[in-house]
Design a protein around this motif. Sequence first.
Motif, mmCIF file in Angstrom:
data_model
loop_
_atom_site.group_PDB
_atom_site.id
_atom_site.type_symbol
_atom_site.label_atom_id
_atom_site.label_comp_id
_atom_site.label_asym_id
_atom_site.label_seq_id
_atom_site.Cartn_x
_atom_site.Cartn_y
_atom_site.Cartn_z
ATOM 1 N N PHE A 38 0.900 -1.135 0.594
ATOM 2 C CA PHE A 38 0.138 0.203 0.451
ATOM 3 C C PHE A 38 0.827 1.194 -0.115
ATOM 4 O O PHE A 38 0.422 2.581 -0.468
ATOM 5 C CB PHE A 38 -0.516 -0.453 1.050
ATOM 6 C CG PHE A 38 -0.324 0.353 2.243
ATOM 7 C CD1 PHE A 38 0.768 0.050 2.782
ATOM 8 C CD2 PHE A 38 -1.609 -0.227 4.263
ATOM 9 C CE1 PHE A 38 1.381 0.081 4.212
ATOM 10 C CE2 PHE A 38 -1.126 -0.030 5.141
ATOM 11 C CZ PHE A 38 0.578 0.814 5.249
ATOM 12 N N SER A 39 2.603 1.430 -0.109
ATOM 13 C CA SER A 39 2.619 2.470 -0.077
ATOM 14 C C SER A 39 3.051 2.667 -1.679
ATOM 15 O O SER A 39 4.047 2.033 -2.080
ATOM 16 C CB SER A 39 4.150 1.665 0.546
ATOM 17 O OG SER A 39 5.094 3.004 0.625
ATOM 18 N N GLU A 40 2.879 3.987 -2.334
ATOM 19 C CA GLU A 40 3.245 4.228 -2.860
ATOM 20 C C GLU A 40 4.824 4.520 -3.319
ATOM 21 O O GLU A 40 5.126 3.916 -4.440
ATOM 22 C CB GLU A 40 3.058 5.459 -3.642
ATOM 23 C CG GLU A 40 0.890 5.306 -3.982
ATOM 24 C CD GLU A 40 0.537 6.774 -4.113
ATOM 25 O OE1 GLU A 40 1.068 8.024 -5.062
ATOM 26 O OE2 GLU A 40 -0.320 6.141 -4.190
ATOM 27 N N GLN A 41 5.230 4.758 -2.793
ATOM 28 C CA GLN A 41 7.003 5.068 -2.537
ATOM 29 C C GLN A 41 7.517 3.604 -2.629
ATOM 30 O O GLN A 41 9.340 3.468 -3.813
ATOM 31 C CB GLN A 41 7.033 5.374 -1.135
ATOM 32 C CG GLN A 41 8.931 6.129 -1.261
ATOM 33 C CD GLN A 41 9.695 6.535 0.298
ATOM 34 O OE1 GLN A 41 8.362 7.011 1.255
ATOM 35 N NE2 GLN A 41 10.510 6.225 1.120
ATOM 36 N N VAL A 97 1.334 -3.732 -7.583
ATOM 37 C CA VAL A 97 0.046 -3.146 -7.897
ATOM 38 C C VAL A 97 0.215 -2.261 -6.166
ATOM 39 O O VAL A 97 0.562 -2.750 -5.202
ATOM 40 C CB VAL A 97 -1.239 -3.296 -7.530
ATOM 41 C CG1 VAL A 97 -1.308 -3.825 -9.090
ATOM 42 C CG2 VAL A 97 -0.920 -5.167 -6.832
ATOM 43 N N VAL A 98 -0.299 -1.354 -6.289
ATOM 44 C CA VAL A 98 -0.212 -0.386 -4.861
ATOM 45 C C VAL A 98 -1.607 -0.851 -4.413
ATOM 46 O O VAL A 98 -2.999 -0.356 -4.887
ATOM 47 C CB VAL A 98 -0.500 1.216 -5.179
ATOM 48 C CG1 VAL A 98 -1.172 1.596 -3.806
ATOM 49 C CG2 VAL A 98 0.407 1.537 -5.189
ATOM 50 N N GLN A 99 -1.611 -1.196 -3.587
ATOM 51 C CA GLN A 99 -2.961 -2.482 -3.263
ATOM 52 C C GLN A 99 -3.229 -2.163 -1.410
ATOM 53 O O GLN A 99 -2.347 -3.333 -1.231
ATOM 54 C CB GLN A 99 -3.412 -3.193 -3.652
ATOM 55 C CG GLN A 99 -4.723 -4.039 -3.672
ATOM 56 C CD GLN A 99 -5.711 -4.858 -4.684
ATOM 57 O OE1 GLN A 99 -4.709 -6.290 -4.056
ATOM 58 N NE2 GLN A 99 -6.137 -4.814 -4.629
ATOM 59 N N ASP A 100 -4.073 -2.233 -0.667
ATOM 60 C CA ASP A 100 -3.962 -2.608 0.507
ATOM 61 C C ASP A 100 -4.537 -4.146 1.033
ATOM 62 O O ASP A 100 -5.415 -4.321 0.452
ATOM 63 C CB ASP A 100 -5.208 -1.777 1.281
ATOM 64 C CG ASP A 100 -4.767 -1.477 2.793
ATOM 65 O OD1 ASP A 100 -4.695 -2.742 2.847
ATOM 66 O OD2 ASP A 100 -5.558 -1.179 3.431
#
Length: 353
Positions: free
Chosen positions: A204-207, A225-228
């Motif tokens: 979930f961290s875009e960085q 993928v940015v995903q929780d």
Amino acid sequence: MSEFDRAKAKAFTQLMVRHLEGASVAIMIEVGRRVGLFETMAKMSAVTSDEIAAKTGLNERYVREWLGAMVCGGIVEYAAAERTYRLPPEHATMLTGPSSRNLTGMAEMFPLLHRVIPDVVDAFGSGRGVPYSAYQPDFTGLMDRRSRPRYDEQLFNAYLAKAEGLIARLEAGIRVADVGCGTGYCIALMARRFPKSTFVGHDFSEQAIAEARAATRGLANASFVVQDAARLESPTPYDLVTAFDAIHDQADPAGVLRRIRAVLAPGGTFLMVDVCASSELADNVGVPMAAYVYTMSTMHCMSVSLAGGGPGLGTAWGHQLASRMLREAGFTDVALFERVDPANSVYVARAAG
Ligand SMILES: C[S@@+](CC[C@H](N)C(=O)[O-])C[C@H]1O[C@@H](n2cnc3c(N)ncnc32)[C@H](O)[C@@H]1O
């Protein structure tokens, strides 16, 4: 009231002194690591502080004071007659180089923990935890540097090898997800080693995901993928899901485990590497680095979970609770391999067909 035991008080004073000495030496280890003194001294024989300063280009007065701490802390040897200092090779192995035996990475964590002391102190009152954002931008890179040597050494022969037949399946070609992948180092290692398999990193961290994409550019079988993880989804089921040091600090660990179970194909494997501990405090007493585990938990892992409204399982959630939660999430054949490396255990769980 019980009688005051003077001998006990004396023994405790000595213990406190050792704790404070250790904390002081840890600060100096981090300073020495940053300015490159260990790496330089490892290549020198017995030398004066002037020679060390000349070689490193550092200020001699600072170098000499640092050496004072290192000598009294038992890290550097001192020959008083010649006023020379020596970092013995047996010590240098633990303080230099790219292998996981270099323990200075542990001390690198302390400045970040110090920085969040005010947030943690507030959280002791409110119980609301400390959000992940309080640890950025340092956290992602720090975790990456700390974990890499361990994955270089353990990923294939120790971790993945624990699931019977898994290496052969990876060689033949399967679909793999890594949950809480950080900078994607494990994905990169696996994608190179198993070109017929495809790998998807979730974080979930875009960085972290931006760094992972940059680091795996050109690897056609790796994507991110940015995903929780609590909302983990995949259009096609995975044959293998991995989670390296990424479950115990979740805001919804039970939900994440259920999502992992849901995205696995029938007969698929979940391989979880997580901190080795017992769920019972009494079992952890006297275990080397157990106090460090509870410290990391208070200062980060439990706190980020609580900040997300989670249960705050803590870093020492332990084998008993972890195994139970895996079964409750619907996994069968949960196998535990304790202390596969000095700090971590491996769980191999199956999604029944
Ligand atoms: C302790 S780090 C481990 C990173 C990497 N697996 C490693 O071993 O170096 C935990 C990672 O999980 C990610 N993470 C935590 N909670 C998450 C969530 N709910 N969904 C997705 N990623 C999450 C963090 O951003 C972080 O990159």
